[in-house]
Write an enzyme that holds these catalytic residues in place. Structure first.
Site, PDB file in Angstrom:
ATOM      1  N   SER A   1      17.017  12.636  -9.208  1.00 54.72           N
ATOM      2  CA  SER A   1      15.675  12.889  -8.692  1.00 54.72           C
ATOM      3  C   SER A   1      15.305  14.364  -8.793  1.00 54.72           C
ATOM      4  O   SER A   1      16.160  15.242  -8.881  1.00 54.72           O
ATOM      5  CB  SER A   1      15.584  12.452  -7.234  1.00 54.72           C
ATOM      6  OG  SER A   1      16.089  11.143  -7.080  1.00 54.72           O
TER       7      SER A   1
HETATM    8  N1  SAH Z   1      20.257   9.620  -5.528  1.00 53.67           N
HETATM    9  C1  SAH Z   1      20.538   9.754  -6.952  1.00 53.67           C
HETATM   10  C2  SAH Z   1      19.400   9.290  -7.844  1.00 53.67           C
HETATM   11  C3  SAH Z   1      19.141   7.860  -7.704  1.00 53.67           C
HETATM   12  S1  SAH Z   1      18.384   7.040  -9.067  1.00 53.67           S
HETATM   13  C4  SAH Z   1      20.962  11.166  -7.299  1.00 53.67           C
HETATM   14  O1  SAH Z   1      21.012  12.027  -6.412  1.00 53.67           O
HETATM   15  O2  SAH Z   1      21.291  11.406  -8.463  1.00 53.67           O
HETATM   16  C5  SAH Z   1      18.396   5.422  -8.351  1.00 53.67           C
HETATM   17  C6  SAH Z   1      19.745   4.753  -8.337  1.00 53.67           C
HETATM   18  O3  SAH Z   1      19.602   3.547  -7.593  1.00 53.67           O
HETATM   19  C7  SAH Z   1      20.227   4.362  -9.724  1.00 53.67           C
HETATM   20  O4  SAH Z   1      21.469   4.953  -9.981  1.00 53.67           O
HETATM   21  C8  SAH Z   1      20.349   2.835  -9.638  1.00 53.67           C
HETATM   22  O5  SAH Z   1      21.468   2.314 -10.347  1.00 53.67           O
HETATM   23  C9  SAH Z   1      20.497   2.612  -8.146  1.00 53.67           C
HETATM   24  N2  SAH Z   1      20.137   1.274  -7.664  1.00 53.67           N
HETATM   25  C10 SAH Z   1      19.078   0.502  -7.984  1.00 53.67           C
HETATM   26  N3  SAH Z   1      19.118  -0.674  -7.312  1.00 53.67           N
HETATM   27  C11 SAH Z   1      20.246  -0.640  -6.546  1.00 53.67           C
HETATM   28  C12 SAH Z   1      20.862  -1.544  -5.628  1.00 53.67           C
HETATM   29  N4  SAH Z   1      20.345  -2.752  -5.346  1.00 53.67           N
HETATM   30  N5  SAH Z   1      22.003  -1.162  -5.026  1.00 53.67           N
HETATM   31  C13 SAH Z   1      22.573   0.045  -5.288  1.00 53.67           C
HETATM   32  N6  SAH Z   1      22.043   0.938  -6.133  1.00 53.67           N
HETATM   33  C14 SAH Z   1      20.894   0.603  -6.759  1.00 53.67           C
END
Ligand code: SAH
Length: 218
Positions: free
Chosen positions: A65
């Protein structure tokens, strides 16, 4: 001082300035973000752009992000030093690293095993021993560690997932983006009180969707 050092120091100054300009004013949050080397969580060529206020690609088609959004979400979460925090969407592990400086314990989950594996390597290398990673569908939360003081979701759901609301302590706070992935999403803060749930809408955001089940790694 080497010219390289000056450049890095300047980049960090600009980074903190961008955070403040975006409304990240909480000193503890700014200090935590100053401590975490965002470059460590980004692989390859993009790591040169780690101190720009921009989202960047990571493995499995996901993104780390934008720092100002990480700052605003972390600030909205009002993390206290004794808190047990759950993060859904480990991604690179960067947000979990920021939380680790503010909370007692951080549990972070992602549906991509590859991302969880890589994030764990970096978090361990950075010495952030109060973070535990899990490869699982985070929509169901982490019942074995519940309840949580704070829950942060970093992928957009259409509504706050019921199991996560259930795993929030009374007096707890959950911050998450809500809305369909192809339309405008809003960052929402939910406070769980004795009498129910209080919602407030913070700002428009754009996140990858919260998906069901485990992901297929890249
Ligand atoms: N917080 C992260 C960025 C997140 S991007 C950072 O600091 O880099 C969003 C993430 O949510 C992705 O890696 C994706 O795989 C995950 N995601 C999406 N749906 C999900 C679910 N149901 N359970 C766990 N993770 C999920």
């Amino acid at each position: 001082m080497h010219s390289h050092d000056v450049t890095l120091a300047e980049r960090k100054m600009q980074f903190l300035f961008a955070l403040r300009s975006a409304g990240v004013t909480d000193t503890r949050v700014l200090e935590a973000m100053e401590k975490v080397d965002r470059g460590a969580f980004i692989k390859g060529l993009f790591s040169e752009r780690a101190y720009e206020d921009t989202p960047l690609p990571i493995a499995c088609g996901q993104t780390i992000s934008q720092p100002s959004i990480v700052g605003l979400m972390t600030q909205a979460l009002e993390v206290q030093p004794r808190d047990k925090v759950l993060e859904i969407g480990t991604g690179s592990g960067y947000q979990a690293a920021v939380l680790s400086h503010l909370a007692r314990r951080v549990y972070t989950m992602d549906r991509h095993r590859e991302l969880v594996r890589e994030a764990k390597v970096v978090l361990d290398a950075e010495g952030l021993s109060n973070v535990t990673t899990f490869a699982a569908d985070g929509s169901f939360g982490l019942p074995e560690q519940a309840p949580f003081d704070r829950i942060l979701v970093t992928a957009a759901a259409e509504d706050p997932p019921g199991p996560l609301l259930a795993q929030l302590k009374t007096g707890g706070i959950m911050v998450l983006p809500v809305g369909q992935s192809d339309t405008v999403q809003h960052l929402i803060r939910v406070r769980k009180t004795e009498t129910g749930l209080d919602y407030d809408e913070l700002c428009p955001v754009r996140f990858v969707p919260l998906l069901e089940g485990m992901g297929r790694d890249s």
